[in-house]
Scaffold this active site. Sequence first.
Site, short mmCIF file in Angstrom:
data_model
loop_
_atom_site.label_atom_id
_atom_site.label_comp_id
_atom_site.label_asym_id
_atom_site.label_seq_id
_atom_site.Cartn_x
_atom_site.Cartn_y
_atom_site.Cartn_z
N LYS A 119 0.81 -1.22 0.00
CA LYS A 119 0.00 0.00 0.00
C LYS A 119 0.84 1.27 0.00
O LYS A 119 0.48 2.28 -0.58
CB LYS A 119 -0.92 0.02 1.22
CG LYS A 119 -2.00 -1.06 1.19
CD LYS A 119 -3.04 -0.78 0.12
CE LYS A 119 -4.21 -1.74 0.19
NZ LYS A 119 -5.11 -1.59 -0.98
N GLU A 133 -9.91 5.74 2.98
CA GLU A 133 -10.74 4.65 3.46
C GLU A 133 -9.81 3.47 3.70
O GLU A 133 -8.75 3.38 3.07
CB GLU A 133 -11.81 4.28 2.43
CG GLU A 133 -11.35 3.32 1.31
CD GLU A 133 -10.30 3.90 0.38
OE1 GLU A 133 -10.24 5.14 0.26
OE2 GLU A 133 -9.52 3.13 -0.21
N SER A 145 1.82 -9.67 -0.86
CA SER A 145 1.55 -8.24 -0.80
C SER A 145 1.60 -7.62 0.59
O SER A 145 1.68 -6.41 0.72
CB SER A 145 0.18 -7.95 -1.44
OG SER A 145 -0.80 -8.75 -0.83
#
Lengths: 416, 279
Positions: free
Chosen positions: A109, A131, A398
């Site tokens: 991210k 969010e 990830s």
Amino acid sequence: MTAPQQPNSFRTGPDERGHFGIYGGRFVAETLMPLILELEKAYGEAKADPAFKREMDGHLTHYVGRPSPLYFAERMTKHLRGIAAARGGNGGAKIYFKREDLNHTGAHKVNNVLGQIMLATRMGKPRIIAETGAGMHGVATATMCAKFGLECVVYMGSVDVARQQPNVLRMKALGAKVVPVESGSKTLKDAMNEALRDWVTNVANTFYCIGTVAGPHPYPMMVRDFQCVIGNETREQMHALEGRLPNSLIACIGGGSNAMGLFYPFLDDKDVEIYGVEAAGHGLNTGMHAASVAGGKPGVLHGNRTYLLMTEDGQINEAHSISAGLDYPGIGPEHAWLNDLGRVTFLSATDEEALAAFQLCCKLEGIIPALEPAHALARVIEIAPKKPKDHLMVLNLSGRGDKDLASVAEHLGGKM
Amino acid sequence: MSSTRIDNRFADLKRQGRAGLVTFLTAGDPDIDTSFAILKALPDAGADVIEIGMPFTDPMADGPAIQASSQRALKGGQDMKKTLAMIRNFRAADHATPIVLMGYYNPIYIYGVDKFLADAKTAGVDGLIVVDLPPEEDDELCLPALKSGLNFIRLATPTTDDKRLPAVLANTSGFVYYVSVTGITGMTTPDTRAVNASVTRIKRHTKLPVAVGFGVKTAEQARAIAQCADGVVVGSALIDALQATLDTNGKAGASSVGAVTRLVANLAAGVRGARRGAR
């Protein structure tokens, strides 16, 4: 439905109106439209500015800790070759993990958030909203806001606040305000609604940092561009390690930013197989899942047209997944397009399969994966034994799974 | 395009020298019968134009009142067919009051754009407001709607500057809905001086009537806005009035319809009592 015409390149989208075939677009309220146009312009200028790229590369190296390793998962490979042999075969792909879990903040991210926060700074927006589902995007945003000295407000469904407490505490420690969202299904989609409501109210000073390759144009394109560092590194690293391209890529897909970042640089390498893995929750036939491609149809939500889980009347259904990061009833529009073209093959994995893969990864590799990539690993476990030994398979690992330990323990009933 | 009930109504209001009251209700809130009873009573209570919300699970531009109202309607089994049937029934007795359907694009897209436009037209719908379709997406619904003889009413907002206004107004018809605040429905009270300036600004770009909404709650606010605008839109305040009469399970009671019509009458008196400013 007739199959869409195959393009000469899969890397030309979106068009100037933000469309990937019939998907994407800019389905937002008028109040936001001028902001989105302003963002598109600012991003275009930043992208063309060598100083922006230089600064970003510096932060990626010294703050995020890139490049992330491309790691040969030797014992996992051996284990899956054992399975192949037990079935009388002689195969078993060579498995590599792209270690996005080793980035600062523990997931992919941060690659995207860094880009967007630098852009917000460039645009003079002092207040950032985001969010979050699993909390990884929220943590990355809180982190970058601390580093760049910006105000940070994170919207998170109250169901996710409860199941991802460690990340809530991390965000608070980093100085962010975490707002639990009580509307609708109280998960990621509702957090996104609430963030959009905030944005429409605080247009003058606020930048909306979207965490995935979804939302109105230019977000799907911009987030993809920032995440492409994953695939670009993988390409170089694989050349260094094996002297050639990988044979297949596989990644989990909620909105799909980690997947798009890995896939995009390889889309025009026709021989590279590409697999996206959606969350099948309790099972695709139970209605309790988050697999929008497998179980949804094209519709319009959150600024874009894409595959969505919905009723016959066009009401959005709640998604279900053990993984908060995949618990979203839609998917990025570029993935929807790549699915229809047949360039990416969409698969799914259930909660149970993800839990089993999670445990296997911990024990064989000493890596605690997030539940999100554990879904992709579940399909690796199925596909790899059927491939020959010289098949190079890259799993996008990830994120790290520390945040998931409590929910895993609960699901396993203390049998961990 | 020949003139619609909306065009006729605003022309009529202009002759009367007053602004119109535009009222909002969500179809099926809290149940189809109560919702239809409210709809039927609105014209006599003083509503000049009626907006009917098509409930949606994810109303991103709406505040808590309309969010809750959509959820009540969906919980009661409201869907697009029932919404259109309700309008058909209303039209059997009322041939003059304009009806505007308001909502989000997905339920329309899934119903099928062509079928929706045909069925809406047959039911007696006069115009559409679709929050998440900016002019950039006009091919989707706006242009087909205009072709089928329905007005497509666009929102203009404080962020719509003079440079952008022509694009927003280009395919707008019926009236322009000026959103008086940046934000979601029913939250902030508009500043009437700023509204006045904005209405004047929009009128420099269009001959269409301009209605103002988002946050209008009282007869006094309605009166103040009616002095400069051609219409005053009230939504969340009416939903709040309805909600206050519901029992703990969200069921309507004997006072539900009256609570809404009383507030409408009150707001209508405010609108009709406005002194039209120098125009």
